[in-house]
Design an enzyme around this catalytic site. Structure first.
Site, short mmCIF file in Angstrom:
data_model
loop_
_atom_site.label_atom_id
_atom_site.label_comp_id
_atom_site.label_asym_id
_atom_site.label_seq_id
_atom_site.Cartn_x
_atom_site.Cartn_y
_atom_site.Cartn_z
N HIS A 21 0.86 -1.18 0.00
CA HIS A 21 0.00 0.00 0.00
C HIS A 21 0.90 1.23 0.00
CE1 HIS A 21 -4.23 -1.43 1.32
NE2 HIS A 21 -3.60 -2.42 0.69
N GLU A 23 1.13 4.09 1.60
CA GLU A 23 1.70 4.62 2.84
C GLU A 23 2.87 3.76 3.32
OE1 GLU A 23 -2.84 5.36 3.20
OE2 GLU A 23 -1.47 4.01 2.15
N ARG A 28 8.74 2.62 4.07
CA ARG A 28 9.89 1.74 3.83
C ARG A 28 10.96 2.46 3.01
NH1 ARG A 28 9.26 -3.28 5.65
NH2 ARG A 28 11.20 -3.86 4.60
N CYS A 85 -6.38 3.12 4.80
CA CYS A 85 -7.32 2.01 4.95
C CYS A 85 -7.39 1.59 6.41
CB CYS A 85 -6.91 0.83 4.07
SG CYS A 85 -5.37 0.02 4.56
N CYS A 149 -3.29 0.30 7.08
CA CYS A 149 -2.40 1.47 7.15
C CYS A 149 -2.74 2.35 8.35
CB CYS A 149 -2.50 2.28 5.86
SG CYS A 149 -1.81 1.43 4.42
N LYS A 152 -0.99 0.76 11.34
CA LYS A 152 0.46 0.91 11.31
C LYS A 152 0.87 2.34 11.61
CE LYS A 152 1.30 -3.05 8.26
NZ LYS A 152 1.81 -3.55 6.97
N ARG A 309 26.05 -10.91 11.49
CA ARG A 309 26.37 -12.32 11.65
C ARG A 309 25.23 -13.10 12.31
NH1 ARG A 309 31.29 -9.95 13.32
NH2 ARG A 309 30.83 -10.36 15.51
#
Length: 354
Positions: A21, A23, A28, A85, A149, A152, A309
């Site tokens: 989406h 947003e 990201r 949304c 969204c 989040k 690692r």
């Protein structure tokens, strides 16, 4: 539907976005941009950029260990051409129905309407407000556990806009969203207050929670953003087309930052098959983690040594350095938190860096 079905998560190996989406793609891309900005600062030897600066040795603590931070003068703003949304758009969903009567729902077997099942799917049960919802909204689409969204963005008021791996490099202290800008046509004040406001469902964040976060000195807090309506519409919104035209949604996602650009389809680079590792976007889990691990090796900060690692991605997300972030999320998403009913979207956390 622009999110990866739960059944396909084990096939992603960190290379496919779970949710594309707009947003989420923007957030990201913002995180990957920050990682690359940190890398440029480390390579150039400069002490600061337009947005970030090195933290002085005296500022570094066990709880706030990150080598970089946002400059105190920086504010972060986000524009969305549609209401996010989920809970912030439920009144709009109701208004769009020819018959606004709530869709019929089978009677719950063990819970009443005040205690709905864990999470609600898309637009189902749209008469139930203030709850965590999953994507997608279409009932004929494969189920996912990707949260809306709205949910989040609500969580980001406590954890900042930084992802877990980015927060290994950048302090969350000044990384909170200041303003969310929405078109006035998609701004329903009661929905916005309920979804995001400290007097809405986020009132479930208690003084005890915030005191615990702030006393720890990690930089985490509850920082509600302001939602501002604007009259100008996005040129390509559904409301900007001529009455004789029918808007058609696109399956293409355009990613742009000052440092890179990409075109995505199905959560991977356009032109690549979805499960081809060569289709991994720069904003996917594996690519961002690798960029952070590579920079950590260059910085040689004792606290960060070894993050590349870690045997698996889940190990990196469970590092002691992320304990404060994990504690905040546990409070907010726990049984007594404002975002209860938030199951983890598991299945794509056992991959390794090559």
């Amino acid at each position: 539907m622009k999110c990866l079905p739960s059944s396909k998560l084990p096939l992603a190996h960190g290379n496919i976005l779970h949710d594309w989406h707009a947003e989420i793609v923007a957030i990201r891309a913002f995180n990957r941009y920050l990682v690359e900005e940190c890398a440029d600062l480390a390579a150039s030897g400069l002490r600061s950029s337009a947005f970030l600066r090195h933290r002085e040795e005296a500022e570094i603590t066990r709880a706030e260990h990150q080598p970089f931070t946002f400059k105190e003068s920086v504010q972060i703003h986000m524009y969305s051409s549609e209401a996010p949304c989920g809970d912030a758009s439920m009144e709009l969903v109701m208004d769009a129905q020819d018959d606004a009567t709530p869709w019929p729902v089978p009677p719950p077997s063990s819970q009443d309407l005040e205690h709905p099942p864990t999470g609600l799917r898309g637009r189902a049960n749209f008469s139930l407000l203030g709850h965590v919802r999953f994507k997608p909204s279409r009932t004929d689409a494969p189920p996912t556990l990707s949260k809306s969204c709205t949910d989040k963005l609500a969580l980001a008021q406590t954890t900042s806009l930084l992802s877990s791996v980015t927060s290994l490099l950048v302090s969350p202290r000044n990384a909170y969203l200041s303003t969310l800008v929405l078109p006035a046509s998609h701004h329903v004040p009661s929905a916005i207050t309920r979804a995001f406001g400290p007097s809405g469902r986020m009132a479930g964040i208690t003084p005890e929670m915030t005191s615990r976060w702030e006393t720890g000195g990690s930089g985490y807090r509850f920082q509600p953003f302001e939602v501002r309506p604007v009259n100008q519409e996005f040129a390509y919104s559904r409301r900007s087309v001529e009455p004789s035209q029918t808007p058609v949604p696109s399956n293409i996602s355009a990613v742009y930052t000052p440092k890179f650009q990409e075109t995505l389809i199905g959560g991977v680079l356009q032109g690549r098959k979805q499960y081809d590792p060569r289709g991994a976007s720069r904003i996917c889990r594996k690519s961002t983690w690798k960029a952070v691990a590579d920079l950590a090796a260059v910085l040689a900060v004792p606290a960060l040594l070894g993050i590349g690692r870690a045997l698996q991605y889940q190990d990196a997300k469970n590092l002691d350095l992320l304990d404060w972030r994990s504690a905040v999320k546990a409070d907010v998403k726990g049984q007594d938190g404002p975002l209860k009913g938030w199951p983890e979207n598991k299945g794509d956390d056992c991959f390794r860096l090559e």
